[in-house]
Each structure stands twice: as C-alpha cells, then as structure tokens.
Design a protein around this motif. Structure first.
Motif, mmCIF file in Angstrom:
data_model
loop_
_atom_site.group_PDB
_atom_site.id
_atom_site.type_symbol
_atom_site.label_atom_id
_atom_site.label_comp_id
_atom_site.label_asym_id
_atom_site.label_seq_id
_atom_site.Cartn_x
_atom_site.Cartn_y
_atom_site.Cartn_z
ATOM 1 N N LEU A 116 0.832 -1.199 0.000
ATOM 2 C CA LEU A 116 0.000 0.000 0.000
ATOM 3 C C LEU A 116 0.874 1.260 0.000
ATOM 4 C CD1 LEU A 116 -2.774 1.286 0.304
ATOM 5 C CD2 LEU A 116 -2.625 0.870 2.765
ATOM 6 N N ALA A 117 1.720 1.397 1.006
ATOM 7 C CA ALA A 117 2.568 2.601 1.081
ATOM 8 C C ALA A 117 3.618 2.592 -0.026
ATOM 9 C CB ALA A 117 3.237 2.702 2.445
ATOM 10 N N LYS A 118 4.117 1.392 -0.360
ATOM 11 C CA LYS A 118 5.140 1.337 -1.423
ATOM 12 C C LYS A 118 4.568 1.874 -2.733
ATOM 13 C CE LYS A 118 7.870 -2.446 0.475
ATOM 14 N NZ LYS A 118 8.016 -3.903 0.520
ATOM 15 N N ARG A 119 3.329 1.476 -3.034
ATOM 16 C CA ARG A 119 2.715 1.933 -4.294
ATOM 17 C C ARG A 119 2.385 3.424 -4.235
ATOM 18 N NH1 ARG A 119 -0.809 -3.210 -6.675
ATOM 19 N NH2 ARG A 119 0.834 -4.723 -6.276
ATOM 20 N N LEU A 120 1.950 3.891 -3.074
ATOM 21 C CA LEU A 120 1.659 5.328 -2.948
ATOM 22 C C LEU A 120 2.948 6.135 -3.159
ATOM 23 C CD1 LEU A 120 -0.776 5.188 0.108
ATOM 24 C CD2 LEU A 120 -1.364 6.051 -2.168
#
Ligand code: FAD
Length: 340
Positions: A113-117
């Motif tokens: 989630l955070a990696k993609r954001l």
C-alpha cells in the motif's frame, strides 16, 4: 514559488498525503524512523512465508479509499475470499460479522500500500531517520534527527506518528506560545490499546471455512486469530501460519514477557479456540509488541487545528479516532488536500 513541506512518518497517513500532493507545487520530503514504510500496516518475511503482523487487510470504507486503491492498480491485490467469524469469552465460535465489502490484501504484503503510494508520489523519502525535535525561526521550520542532522527550512510540517509519539515531538518543539502546550496536551491525552501479536507456523494445512475469528465481547485473552494462508502468495502449500492478536488486557499484562512465553500462551489458546490440539506445537514462531496499536478516541481537534496557522499539521488514525488503515488513508488524503 515551490513551498517545501516535511512529512514525519511513512505510514498510511503520511503516504496518502504525499500521494495526494504528487502533482501539487510542493517540494515534499518524508522522514521515517524505520527501514520499511507503511507503519503499523506491516509485513515480514520468514522461512518462505510472508505475513502481515500488524493490520491484517484494508477495508475500502465509504469514502475515497476504494478509488485510491484502484488508482494504484489491482496487480497482486486480492479480496480475501473466506469470511470473518466471531467468538465469545467462552470460546464459542459462530459465523457472522462479514459482508461489509472487500478485505484487500496484496501477495507481496500489506506494505504494498505505502510502497505503491510512494512510487507514484513525487517525494523524497528518508528512511531510518527518526525526527527528534522541531524548531521555528523566521516563519520556517527545521527538523533535527536522532543523529543531530538538521533538515529544512520547511514552510509546513505534517506530523503522522501515533499520538504519544507526536506529543513527544510537540514537547520537543522550539516555538513559543500557549497554542503549542495546549496542542501537546490534547495529543498526549489520546488513549491507546496495546496489542501483542503472536505468529505461529505449522508444517500442515489447516482447513476451516473462515479466514479469521474475532472476539466480540472483549472477554477472551485472544482478540483476533487469522489464517494467513487465505492470502494468496503468503504461505506455501502444505503449511499454515496463524496470526494471533492478543486482547488489550492480556497484552498490557504480558507486554514485557519473554517472546517464548507469549507464543506458548497464544498457541495454547489457539488450539482451544480452533479445536485442534496440533496447534499447541508450532514449528517456529514470531512476535511483535505494538505499544500504541489502536487509538481509542479522536484527538480534541481545536487545540491541534490552532497550529495550522503556523504551518504545523497532523494526520493519522488518531486524528479521526479509529484504528483502521482506511481511516488513516482518509486522514492523510484530507491533509494533502489542505496542504496543496
Ligand atoms: C496489531 C494491529 C492490527 C490491526 N489490524 C487492522 C486491520 O485489520 N484493519 C485495519 O484497517 N487496521 C488495522 N490496524 C490499524 C492500522 O494498522 C492503523 O490504523 C494504521 O496503519 C495507522 O496508520 P498511520 O499512518 O496513522 O500510523 P502508523 O502506521 O503508525 O504510521 C506512522 C509512522 O510514523 C513513523 N514514526 C513514528 N515516530 C517517528 C519519528 N519520530 N520520526 C520519523 N518517523 C516516525 C512510524 O515508524 C510509522 O511508520 C491494526 C493495527 C495493529 C497494531
């Protein structure tokens, strides 16, 4: 002129804020104390398994989060098919408590989630950089990390650590005025539940109709138990891995116990709850203590909002008062909108 902005914390809220600011005329720098991103939505890899030992999955909620997740792409993302069932203080298991939308998981773990954001955001991310103090001079902020390195000046700072850690930062902020002390007191007053997570691995498959069991009357030593094998790509065939989240009272009492005692207690309780004696004997285990796991109330908004005029902002699950990933994302998106 591009106004520099610092974001402290690369959890769901910090990542969502950075993402929302990706096409704004802001120069965004993110500071994260850990090696990885995504905070309490955490993933570990061990012995060929991958498991989410903090937040278990992401619900879309009824706000902008489903749209956000879709923007990030559906590759490697799955809705956990099996339902969540319930149990009471006597360990009586019953179907129910599902049906309120998808439970999103990623093959590569919830940290996706955070990696993609961040992959989409136009932000510089400094990992392993623990911010310890802030100072305001000439209408600008500077931040100092645990090694004494100073960053800035920034026009705005967005603080996203859990409330007790944000309160520490506000306590270590060099800027006069009652506004700061009032905000610090309000943030420090947010109550939290602690959770001890026990991870139990087995060399056999455990077939059940449910993905997870959740305690609904706060009367059991286990709060939550889930089968990580229900998440595609997390557990090899022929194995199983349980994530057992101990109840807040048990977690507080046993927080500093040796990990072996925590996992032994969790395995015993899991065997009883699931009705399978083999679960008493995992072949390997792991633990994580979450001192500030879940906020129990929202911060008093007014004293905190009063800091915004000086360029000091907050976001996170404790700002909305609900320990859920989608609520943290919503809080981060809203902060991003305000800071555009
Ligand atoms: C055991 C457990 C189970 C959960 N289960 C679920 C679930 O199934 N579903 C769900 O929706 N939610 C669940 N939650 C809640 C969810 O994880 C949180 O609500 C959400 O992740 C909070 O995101 P955040 O960005 O507000 O905070 P965080 O994720 O805490 O992010 C804050 C970040 O700030 C960093 N930081 C702190 N201090 C500093 C500093 N001084 N300098 C730099 N960086 C700093 C931290 O390392 C962290 O990365 C669970 C939480 C726990 C602990």
């Amino acid at each position: 002129m591009t106004e520099p902005l610092a974001v402290v914390g690369a959890g769901a809220a910090g990542a969502a804020a950075a993402y929302r600011l990706r096409d704004a005329d802001r120069d965004v720098t993110v500071f994260e104390k850990s090696r990885g991103v995504c905070g309490r939505a955490a993933t570990r890899r061990k012995h060929g398994c991958r498991y989410d030992h903090g937040a278990n999955y992401v619900k879309p909620g009824d706000g902008p989060v489903q749209g956000l997740l879709d923007e990030l792409g559906s590759e490697g993302r799955h809705d956990i098919a099996e339902p969540v069932w319930t149990f009471d203080g006597d360990g009586a298991v019953a179907p129910g408590r599902d049906g309120d939308g998808p439970k999103w998981t990623w093959e590569a773990g919830i940290t996706q989630l955070a990696k993609r954001l961040f992959a989409e955001a136009d932000a510089a991310v400094h990992r392993e950089t623990r911010i310890e103090s802030l100072a305001r001079e000439g209408g600008r902020w500077t931040l100092t990390d645990a090694d004494g390195e100073t960053y800035g000046p920034f026009a705005d700072v967005l603080l996203t650590p859990p409330a007790p850690q944000t309160a520490d930062l506000l306590g270590a902020t060099d800027w006069g005025g009652d506004r700061l002390a009032d905000a610090r007191d309000a943030v420090a007053a947010v109550p939290y539940r602690s959770v001890v997570t026990a991870v139990l691995h087995y060399t056999f498959e455990l077939d059940r109709e449910w993905y997870a069991l959740v305690n609904t009357d706060d009367a059991h030593d286990v709060g939550w138990l889930s089968r990580e094998a229900c998440k595609p790509g997390h557990v090899p065939d022929g194995e199983s891995l349980l994530v057992v989240q101990m109840a807040p009272d048990w977690s507080r009492e046993h927080y500093d116990d040796p990990a072996s005692e925590q996992t032994e207690a969790a395995a015993e309780l899991a065997a009883e709850l699931v009705g399978d004696d083999r679960l008493r004997d995992p072949d390997w285990t792991d633990t994580q203590g979450w001192r500030y796991a879940l906020p129990e109330a929202a911060v008093d908004r007014e004293p905190v909002a009063a800091l915004a005029n000086a360029g000091l902002h907050v976001a996170g699950d404790w700002v909305v008062g609900e320990g859920r990933v989608h609520r943290a994302l919503e809080s981060g998106l809203a902060a991003g909108d305000r800071l555009r």
